[in-house]
Design a protein around this motif. Sequence first.
Motif: not given
Length: 66
Positions: A44-64
């Motif tokens: 990602a070019r803009v690194r500012t939001y990397l932590p929040v985006l990673m957390e949201r994506r990882a949350q999506d990958l966890l079991p429902p």
Amino acid sequence: MTADPEDAVTIRAVAERLMKAHPQVDAGLVHSSVQTAYEELRYARVRTYLPVLMERRAQDLLPPDA
């Protein structure tokens, strides 16, 4: 792929937050979800939001039920 030191700190922090939020989920699964999220977003070019985006994506990958 190995993360640079700054990203490694971010990965660790995101994993710790998710493990605290979901103590019933295996730590290995949380770490693998966070690592997958990082790999998807690492260029990602803009690194500012990397932590929040990673957390949201990882949350999506966890079991429902997590």
